[in-house]
Design an enzyme around this catalytic site. Sequence first.
Site, PDB file in Angstrom:
ATOM      1  N   ASP A   1      -2.151   6.289  -3.437  1.00 41.69           N
ATOM      2  CA  ASP A   1      -1.270   5.702  -2.537  1.00 41.69           C
ATOM      3  C   ASP A   1      -1.000   4.667  -3.874  1.00 41.69           C
ATOM      4  O   ASP A   1      -1.038   4.187  -4.806  1.00 41.69           O
ATOM      5  CB  ASP A   1      -1.493   4.956  -1.646  1.00 41.69           C
TER       6      ASP A   1
ATOM      7  N   SER B   1       0.864  -0.773   0.441  1.00 44.85           N
ATOM      8  CA  SER B   1      -0.199  -0.208  -0.311  1.00 44.85           C
ATOM      9  C   SER B   1       0.873   1.455   0.258  1.00 44.85           C
ATOM     10  O   SER B   1       1.655   1.551  -0.829  1.00 44.85           O
ATOM     11  CB  SER B   1      -0.832  -0.316   1.162  1.00 44.85           C
TER      12      SER B   1
ATOM     13  N   ASP C   1      -6.089   1.725  -3.457  1.00 44.49           N
ATOM     14  CA  ASP C   1      -7.292   1.861  -2.419  1.00 44.49           C
ATOM     15  C   ASP C   1      -7.590   2.862  -1.789  1.00 44.49           C
ATOM     16  O   ASP C   1      -9.015   2.613  -1.241  1.00 44.49           O
ATOM     17  CB  ASP C   1      -7.584   0.962  -1.777  1.00 44.49           C
TER      18      ASP C   1
ATOM     19  N   ASP D   1      -0.869   1.521  -4.100  1.00 40.35           N
ATOM     20  CA  ASP D   1      -1.915   0.034  -4.486  1.00 40.35           C
ATOM     21  C   ASP D   1      -3.181   1.052  -4.873  1.00 40.35           C
ATOM     22  O   ASP D   1      -4.285   0.256  -5.485  1.00 40.35           O
ATOM     23  CB  ASP D   1      -2.375  -0.698  -3.745  1.00 40.35           C
TER      24      ASP D   1
END
Length: 444
Positions: free
Chosen positions: A239, A102, A243, A241
């Site tokens: 960020d 992340s 999400d 990833d």
Amino acid sequence: MARLFGTDGVRGLANADLTPEIALAVAASAARVLAEHDRSHRPVAVVGRDPRASGEMLEAAVTAGLTSAGADVLRVGVLPTPAVAHLVSALGADLGVMISASHNAMPDNGIKLFAAGGHKLPDSVEDEIERTLETHDGRPVGAGIGRVHDVADAEGQYVEHLLKVTPNSLKGIRVVVDCANGAASIAAPDAYRRAGADVVAIHAAPDGLNINDGCGSTHLDVLRAAVLEHGADLGIAHDGDADRCLAVDAEGDEIDGDQIMAVLALAMKDSGELVENTLVATVMSNLGLHIAMREQGIALRTTGVGDRYVLEELRSGGFSLGGEQSGHVVLPSHATTGDGLLTALRLMARMAETGRSLRELASVMTRLPQVLVNVRVSDKAAVAAADSVAAAVDEATAELGDTGRVLLRPSGTEQLVRVMVEATSHEVAESTAHRLAEVVSAVH
């Protein structure tokens, strides 16, 4: 032994804490558990990753683990976490594996698991996976070994899904998107352009080493400067990833997850999409969000800190919007987890629909000054429950009345007690927080 799974999968320093051996064992155990739960067919797993260098190594280990346990693998390559969750559902898979840490720095990595339908695995299934990590009996041979297939245009399938659920064109919106040199470096600019926006993409050239490096949702200064330089209507920060989504308005001021949720809640109330006129947020959301929603006739349900608790409340109540101040926003009708790209598209769609600036839309909520102090202790649970601490919290709460709030809780991951205070001024919030922190520190 400490629990392997944290609040968001397995995470640690790649090749030190999170080794290929652990990745292989987790993947193999997950496949075995799935097979035990349903023997009607051979398990199928979607495997994706963010672009950090260690992801190549861990992807190979995860793939080996899954196939060694008899599961077929659908490899989708570098994609956002919400894209992997979506594809688990869209491709009818039994499991999803996302390899990402992340917003963490490049040396870290992690493994997130999704169940059929793209939902996060329940704690009970994670526990079962942990219990069978060392099991090596009954490995398949010959034709029983799993096969690996690369999914053609996995990214395109995800972007098409996003475009289908974007309610109106983004024509007339100029946006700078900071892709954090992460998993959305291609998908985010592509989705926003195809939805009609004029897009300036920055930090969209991942090399495996530069993910989250001074960019993305944890470093908004560069985005702020780019928005002003390009005369954009807003900036979007993801960020590693993708999400999560944070924003910057045309004047360069940050628009956090609470403000984004406030804008989306009103938009969904107007369109009739906001189930029971209810928003779900965590206890860390700003008091200003509570006040704004109350004034707009929207109920606010609060959960513990962590997107898994928001997801649980959304699913149990059948609600349609929830999230965190950090920018994890969930729209369950269109995504099973936080989706930064979906959030950004919905935010820009509201701007285009109303013709109002992001600053004007976000002004529905006034953020109260919020101060957080972390106090290191020897026994966080005992200290947080101490009578002297409870008395001090009651006194501070009475002093603040309706104009502020105190939240004191033990950390979920460290021997810390977190003291958070909100008040009408930063000075009051800071002095109250530090006074409470001294009481916490004095407990033995």
